[in-house]
Design a protein around this motif. Structure first.
Motif, short mmCIF file in Angstrom:
data_model
loop_
_atom_site.label_atom_id
_atom_site.label_comp_id
_atom_site.label_asym_id
_atom_site.label_seq_id
_atom_site.Cartn_x
_atom_site.Cartn_y
_atom_site.Cartn_z
N THR A 170 -18.08 9.21 22.82
CA THR A 170 -17.86 7.97 23.55
C THR A 170 -16.39 7.78 23.89
N HIS A 171 -15.54 8.64 23.31
CA HIS A 171 -14.11 8.62 23.62
C HIS A 171 -13.51 9.97 23.26
N THR A 172 -12.25 10.20 23.63
CA THR A 172 -11.63 11.48 23.30
C THR A 172 -10.99 11.45 21.90
N SER A 173 -11.10 10.31 21.20
CA SER A 173 -10.47 10.20 19.88
C SER A 173 -10.96 11.22 18.85
N PRO A 174 -12.23 11.71 18.90
CA PRO A 174 -12.59 12.76 17.92
C PRO A 174 -11.73 14.01 18.02
N TYR A 196 -18.75 9.60 27.46
CA TYR A 196 -20.02 9.04 27.94
C TYR A 196 -20.33 7.70 27.27
N ARG A 197 -20.71 6.73 28.08
CA ARG A 197 -21.21 5.47 27.53
C ARG A 197 -22.31 4.95 28.45
N SER A 198 -23.33 4.35 27.87
CA SER A 198 -24.46 3.86 28.64
C SER A 198 -24.07 2.57 29.35
N HIS A 209 -13.67 9.75 32.43
CA HIS A 209 -12.67 10.66 31.85
C HIS A 209 -11.61 9.88 31.09
N GLN A 210 -11.25 10.40 29.93
CA GLN A 210 -10.17 9.80 29.17
C GLN A 210 -9.12 10.84 28.89
N ILE A 211 -7.95 10.36 28.51
CA ILE A 211 -6.95 11.26 27.97
C ILE A 211 -6.44 10.63 26.68
N GLU A 212 -6.41 11.44 25.65
CA GLU A 212 -5.98 11.01 24.32
C GLU A 212 -4.60 11.59 24.07
N GLY A 213 -3.79 10.88 23.33
CA GLY A 213 -2.51 11.45 22.90
C GLY A 213 -2.39 11.28 21.40
N TYR A 250 -6.74 -4.58 18.47
CA TYR A 250 -7.44 -4.01 17.32
C TYR A 250 -8.23 -2.76 17.70
N PHE A 251 -7.95 -1.66 17.03
CA PHE A 251 -8.81 -0.47 17.04
C PHE A 251 -8.93 -0.05 15.59
N PRO A 252 -10.13 0.34 15.14
CA PRO A 252 -10.29 0.70 13.72
C PRO A 252 -9.40 1.86 13.30
N PHE A 253 -9.07 2.75 14.26
CA PHE A 253 -8.35 3.98 13.90
C PHE A 253 -6.83 3.87 14.06
N THR A 254 -6.34 2.71 14.50
CA THR A 254 -4.88 2.52 14.54
C THR A 254 -4.52 1.21 13.84
N LEU A 289 -3.64 0.98 28.76
CA LEU A 289 -3.74 1.87 27.60
C LEU A 289 -4.11 1.14 26.33
N GLY A 290 -4.82 1.85 25.44
CA GLY A 290 -4.99 1.41 24.06
C GLY A 290 -4.19 2.35 23.19
N SER A 291 -3.56 1.81 22.16
CA SER A 291 -2.73 2.69 21.33
C SER A 291 -2.41 2.04 20.00
N GLY A 292 -1.65 2.74 19.18
CA GLY A 292 -1.23 2.19 17.91
C GLY A 292 -0.77 3.28 16.97
N PHE A 312 1.41 8.27 15.91
CA PHE A 312 0.79 7.31 16.81
C PHE A 312 -0.23 8.00 17.69
N ALA A 313 -1.13 7.19 18.24
CA ALA A 313 -2.16 7.72 19.13
C ALA A 313 -2.33 6.76 20.29
N PHE A 314 -2.79 7.29 21.40
CA PHE A 314 -3.10 6.42 22.55
C PHE A 314 -4.25 7.04 23.32
N GLY A 315 -4.93 6.18 24.07
CA GLY A 315 -6.05 6.66 24.87
C GLY A 315 -6.17 5.82 26.11
N THR A 316 -6.53 6.47 27.21
CA THR A 316 -6.67 5.72 28.45
C THR A 316 -7.65 6.41 29.39
N1 PHE Z 1 -10.46 5.47 21.85
C1 PHE Z 1 -10.06 4.19 22.38
C2 PHE Z 1 -11.07 3.79 23.46
O1 PHE Z 1 -11.86 4.58 23.88
C3 PHE Z 1 -8.68 4.24 22.98
C4 PHE Z 1 -7.62 4.48 21.97
C5 PHE Z 1 -7.22 5.77 21.65
C6 PHE Z 1 -7.00 3.42 21.31
C7 PHE Z 1 -6.21 5.99 20.70
C8 PHE Z 1 -6.02 3.62 20.38
C9 PHE Z 1 -5.62 4.91 20.09
O2 PHE Z 1 -11.08 2.65 23.90
#
Ligand code: PHE
Length: 349
Positions: A170-174, A196-198, A209-213, A250-254, A289-292, A312-316
């Protein structure tokens, strides 16, 4: 007999006619072959006077046949060459050329911008397991964030070797998890790819498409995150006056988590990223962007010591970045494959 044979050879219209004449004169049952056979019954004197004449006749006819055959072949070649003449002054036929899709182009642009900052490209599978997509990212079974992801799950019996449920990520965070589990820090990666999300409307497609950092190193803090994102967004939008606004989120992983807005101004009725949003009459902020800072629990789940390693991580959304950069307004059009749409935005010749 000789002059009649030569006349008929000269009159032959094609190679087939010529071949039947050869059989008629020189074949086993041919007339000249017949003459040669009569030599055996002649007296030596007759043979001495007749033999050379018959031989000469045979050679004359053989030569005439060969010359005529060569003439046919030469004529056929002439005709072929004449018909295959190329007119080099004609315009060349247009070869249908493909072009790079805006999403692919933006992914290339992103990889290039981050490569300049020392980031490598990492990838992970689109069919992911529940642990890497959720649990290891501090989203346990009962976490409400799972409901927000509208996940496409595989049937319950299709589990992996670890007994994990399988899903379309559902995101590139894995890819954060995969990288931290497979690579020694320090880590500096980006991970572009399909997710992918329904969900489906003008701004959502079930595949996007996402890009994770991800950066993992010693002594990393929020300042590094802010500098990285500012440098990236200015390079990507090709403007030095792109301003950022960081909002607590808020994101559970940051932890802490920040949402990043960029300032836009309005030129000729169109929103343009860059410039001072407060000075411009219709200017404002747009979330990009989402990040933390990577949550300690995530670092621990990957068997790293969170007192030693931070990051740190970010996703967009790549599609969203493409829309903002190239002024497109319907996300669904990205995946319709309509060449007129690509042409309109200058992505097809
Ligand atoms: N994975 C989050 C999303 O799909 C984005 C995100 C990535 C947020 C990394 C914080 C850090 O919305």
């Amino acid at each position: 007999m000789g002059s009649e044979a030569l006349a008929r050879i000269a009159a032959a219209q094609d190679a087939t006619a010529l071949e039947s004449l050869r059989v008629e004169f020189l074949g086993k049952q041919g007339s000249i072959s017949g003459l040669l056979k009569t030599l055996g019954k002649m007296t030596p004197e007759e043979r001495q006077s007749e033999g050379p004449k018959i031989q000469a006749l045979r050679e004359t006819v053989q030569t005439a046949l060969t010359e005529r055959k060569d003439a046919f072949e030469a004529a056929a070649l002439e005709a072929q060459l004449a018909s295959e003449t190329l007119d080099l002054t004609l315009p060349a036929p247009q070869a249908p050329a493909g072009s790079v899709h805006p999403v692919s182009q933006v992914m290339d642009e992103l990889a290039e911008v981050f490569a300049d900052m020392g980031f490598a490209v990492a990838t992970g599978p689109e069919i992911e397991d529940d642990w890497r997509n959720f649990t290891a990212l501090n989203i346990p079974e009962t976490h409400p964030a799972r409901a927000m992801h509208d996940t496409f799950y595989f049937p319950d019996q299709m589990r992996n070797a670890d007994g994990q449920k399988m899903l379309l990520r559902t995101h590139t965070s894995p890819v954060q998890i995969r990288t931290m589990m497979n690579q020694e820090p320090p880590i500096r990666i980006i991970a572009p790819g399909r997710v992918y999300r329904s969900d489906s409307d003008a701004t959502h497609t079930p595949m996007f498409h996402q890009i994770e950092g991800l950066v993992i190193d010693k002594g990393i803090n929020l300042g590094h995150l802010k500098w990285t994102l500012e440098t990236f967004l200015r390079a990507f939008f090709e403007r030095d006056d792109v301003v950022l606004r960081l909002r607590p989120s808020y994101f559970p992983f940051t932890e802490p988590s920040v949402e990043v807005d960029v300032g836009y101004t309005v030129i000729n009725g169109k929103r343009v990223i860059g410039g001072d949003p407060n000075a411009s009459e219709n200017g404002g902020w747009m979330e990009v962007l989402g990040s933390g800072m990577v949550n300690r629990k995530v670092i621990e789940a990957c068997n790293l010591d969170p007192d030693e390693w931070q990051g740190f991580a970010f996703g967009t959304g790549v599609d969203r970045l493409a829309m903002l950069k190239y002024g497109m307004d319907d996300l669904r059009a990205f995946f319709d494959g309509d060449i007129r749409w690509l042409k309109h935005y200058g992505f097809a010749a």
